[in-house]
Design a protein around this motif. Structure first.
Motif, PDB file in Angstrom:
ATOM      1  N   GLN A  61       0.835  -1.199   0.000  1.00 11.67           N
ATOM      2  CA  GLN A  61       0.000   0.000   0.000  1.00 11.67           C
ATOM      3  C   GLN A  61       0.871   1.252   0.000  1.00 11.67           C
ATOM      4  O   GLN A  61       0.598   2.228  -0.710  1.00 11.67           O
ATOM      5  CB  GLN A  61      -0.879  -0.019   1.252  1.00 11.67           C
TER       6      GLN A  61
ATOM      7  N   LEU B 288       1.047   4.337  -2.682  1.00 15.40           N
ATOM      8  CA  LEU B 288       0.830   5.733  -2.280  1.00 15.40           C
ATOM      9  C   LEU B 288       2.027   6.603  -2.647  1.00 15.40           C
ATOM     10  O   LEU B 288       1.857   7.764  -3.038  1.00 15.40           O
ATOM     11  CB  LEU B 288       0.550   5.814  -0.771  1.00 15.40           C
TER      12      LEU B 288
ATOM     13  N   GLU C 106      -5.967   7.164   3.038  1.00 15.17           N
ATOM     14  CA  GLU C 106      -5.992   5.703   3.054  1.00 15.17           C
ATOM     15  C   GLU C 106      -6.479   5.188   4.416  1.00 15.17           C
ATOM     16  O   GLU C 106      -7.291   4.262   4.489  1.00 15.17           O
ATOM     17  CB  GLU C 106      -4.592   5.170   2.728  1.00 15.17           C
TER      18      GLU C 106
END
Lengths: 205, 230
Positions: free
Chosen positions: A58, A62, A98
Motif C-alpha cells: 500500500q 501511495l 488511506e
C-alpha cells in the motif's frame, strides 16, 4: 574551480541541483530530472508512508501516487518554495486518506452481526509466533502495534519528528499547523507510546 | 514547583534540550524528585531511540518499473489527443472494482438497447395514404410490423378511385383505424353511383384488405383482394 597553468587538475566539485530546480527541469522536459527526484525521495517517502499505513504494498502505491502528483504539478514549480515539505505533505495526505478509507471499511465489517456466542473463532497465525521472531523484528512489531493506537494526526507528527528527523518548523509546514501544535502532538504521541510500550520495555530489561 | 501534568507536557522539549534554561531546571527538579515522571522521562527517551532505530524498508524491485508505466500513461493523458488518451485511463493492473463497474455498464447499455427496441416496436405506427407510394407493410398476428418489399394497392375495378396504400399498420392502428378502413364509401364513376366497402380481415396468410364495390341494386361484388402477407 579552474585548471591551473601548470596543468594541475583541481577537482571540480559539482553543485547538486536543488529540488525546486529539478522540478523546473521536469517542466522543461528533462526526463533525467524526474528520475533524480525519485531517487532522492523514494526511500524517505516509502518509510514515512509505510510507518503511517503499516502495509508495504500500500505504501508503495501511495508513494507512486505522490510522485505522479508531483509530476502533474510540474507546471506550478514556481509556486513551490520548499519542495521537501511539499512532497511530504502530499504523501501524508494520501496516507491519511488511506487510513480514513480503511476506517470506513472496518466500520462496515464490524457492523456485521456476531455469532450466537458473541465471539468469533480465530485461527492463530502460526507463521509469526513470538518465539520465531528475531529480536529486531519483535521490537519493530511492538512499536508498530503501539503506533496503531495513535490517531493519524499524532502518528504523522511523531513519524516526521522521530523517524524522518524533520525540524519542528518543517513539520509545521508539512502538516499545516503552528509549531506549538506540532510540539504538543509529538509530546502526546510519545507519552502514549511510552505508556503502550511500558510493559514490553520493562519485560525485556 | 510544577505538578506531574505540567512536567509531562514539557517532557518532549525537556529530553530534546529545547527548553529555556530556567524552565529546563524546573522540570529537571521535578523529575529528580518524582519517580513517576522520572520513569516516564526514561521511557520516552527509549521510545525516541526505538523509533529512530527502526529498520528502513526497501522498495520492491518493480517499484520504479511500475512508476515509469504510470508516468508514461500520465504523459499520454496530458499530451495526447482524446482518442489516444482513452487507453491511458484503463488501469495498469486489472482491478475487480473496475471490471465490475465495466460489466455493470455493459449490462445497463444492453438493457437500454433491448428496451428501446421493444419500445420502438410498440410505438403506434401510422397509416398513410398516397397515390405514389409503392411500399406496403403487412402485419401478422405474431409480429407487430414487418416491411414488405412488393407494392400493393387497393384499387377499384375501374382505376378511378383513389388508391389506398397501407404503408405501415400495427394492431393498435388497426383498432384505431378500423372504422376508417372498414368504412363504407360512395363515389361516382361514369355517372354511376358506386357504393364501396373495404374490409380488413385476418387470414392464415396475414391481414387481408378486401374492397368491395356495391353498384346500386346489385349484389356485392368482390373487386380486388390485397393480401398483406410475407
Amino acid at each position: 574551480m579552474r585548471e591551473s597553468a601548470a596543468g594541475v587538475r583541481v577537482q571540480r566539485k559539482q553543485r547538486t541541483p536543488a529540488d525546486e530546480e529539478l522540478l523546473k527541469k521536469v517542466h522543461e522536459g528533462d526526463p533525467g530530472a524526474f528520475d533524480m527526484i525519485v531517487k532522492r525521495y523514494k526511500m524517505r517517502l516509502l518509510n514515512f508512508v509505510f510507518r503511517f499505513v503499516g502495509d508495504r504494498d500500500q505504501a508503495e502505491e501511495l508513494v507512486q501516487e505522490t510522485f505522479l502528483r508531483v509530476f502533474r504539478e510540474r507546471k506550478n514549480h514556481e509556486r513551490i518554495s520548499n519542495f521537501s515539505t511539499w512532497i511530504f505533505t502530499i504523501a501524508g495526505n494520501l496516507a491519511k486518506s488511506e487510513l480514513r478509507r480503511r476506517k470506513r471499511w472496518r466500520f462496515f465489517s464490524l457492523d456485521q452481526p456476531e455469532s450466537e456466542e458473541g465471539t468469533e473463532f480465530e485461527i492463530p497465525d502460526e507463521s509469526q509466533r513470538p518465539d520465531d521472531l528475531t529480536h529486531d523484528r519483535m521490537i519493530e512489531r511492538a512499536v508498530e502495534e503501539a503506533m496503531e493506537t495513535l490517531s493519524p494526526k499524532y502518528r504523522e507528527a511523531v513519524i516526521l519528528r522521530d523517524i524522518q528527523g524533520f525540524a519542528y518548523e518543517e513539520i509545521a509546514e508539512i502538516i499545516g499547523c503552528p509549531v506549538g501544535t506540532v510540539k504538543s502532538r509529538v509530546n502526546r504521541a510519545r507519552l502514549r507510546l511510552q505508556e503502550e510500550l511500558k510493559e514490553w520495555m520493562e519485560g525485556i530489561q | 514547583m510544577i505538578d506531574c501534568k505540567r512536567a509531562q507536557d514539557s517532557m518532549s522539549d525537556f529530553i530534546e534540550g529545547l527548553l529555556e534554561t530556567e524552565k529546563h531546571n524546573i522540570v529537571q527538579t521535578h523529575v529528580d524528585g518524582c519517580s513517576l515522571c522520572a520513569s516516564v522521562c526514561e521511557r520516552m527517551r527509549r521510545v525516541r531511540d526505538l523509533l529512530n532505530g527502526l529498520p528502513q524498508v526497501a522498495s520492491s524491485p518493480t517499484f520504479e518499473h511500475i512508476l515509469k508505466d504510470k508516468l508514461r500513461l500520465e504523459r499520454e493523458r496530458s499530451e495526447g489527443t482524446l482518442w489516444r488518451r482513452l487507453p491511458s485511463y484503463l488501469p495498469i493492473r486489472p482491478r475487480p472494482a473496475f471490471a465490475f463497474s465495466m460489466a455493470c455498464l455493459a449490462v445497463v447499455i444492453g438493457l437500454f438497447l433491448v428496451k428501446s427496441t421493444l419500445l420502438q416496436k410498440r410505438q403506434p405506427l401510422f397509416i398513410a395514404e398516397s397515390e405514389h407510394s409503392t411500399k406496403v407493410e403487412r402485419i401478422s398476428p405474431s409480429e407487430d410490423t414487418v416491411s414488405l418489399g412488393s407494392p400493393a394497392r387497393l384499387v377499384s375495378d375501374r382505376n378511378e378511385a383513389p388508391n389506398y396504400v397501407l404503408r405501415k399498420i400495427s394492431p393498435q392502428h388497426l383498432e384505431l383505424q378500423r372504422g376508417y378502413l372498414s368504412s363504407t364509401w360512395q363515389s361516382q364513376f361514369n355517372r354511376e353511383y358506386i357504393l364501396g366497402q373495404t374490409r380488413l380481415q385476418w387470414t392464415s396468410e396475414g391481414l387481408q384488405a378486401v374492397k368491395y364495390v356495391l353498384p346500386s341494386a346489385t349484389p356485392p361484388r368482390r373487386l380486388q383482394t390485397v393480401t398483406f402477407s410475407p
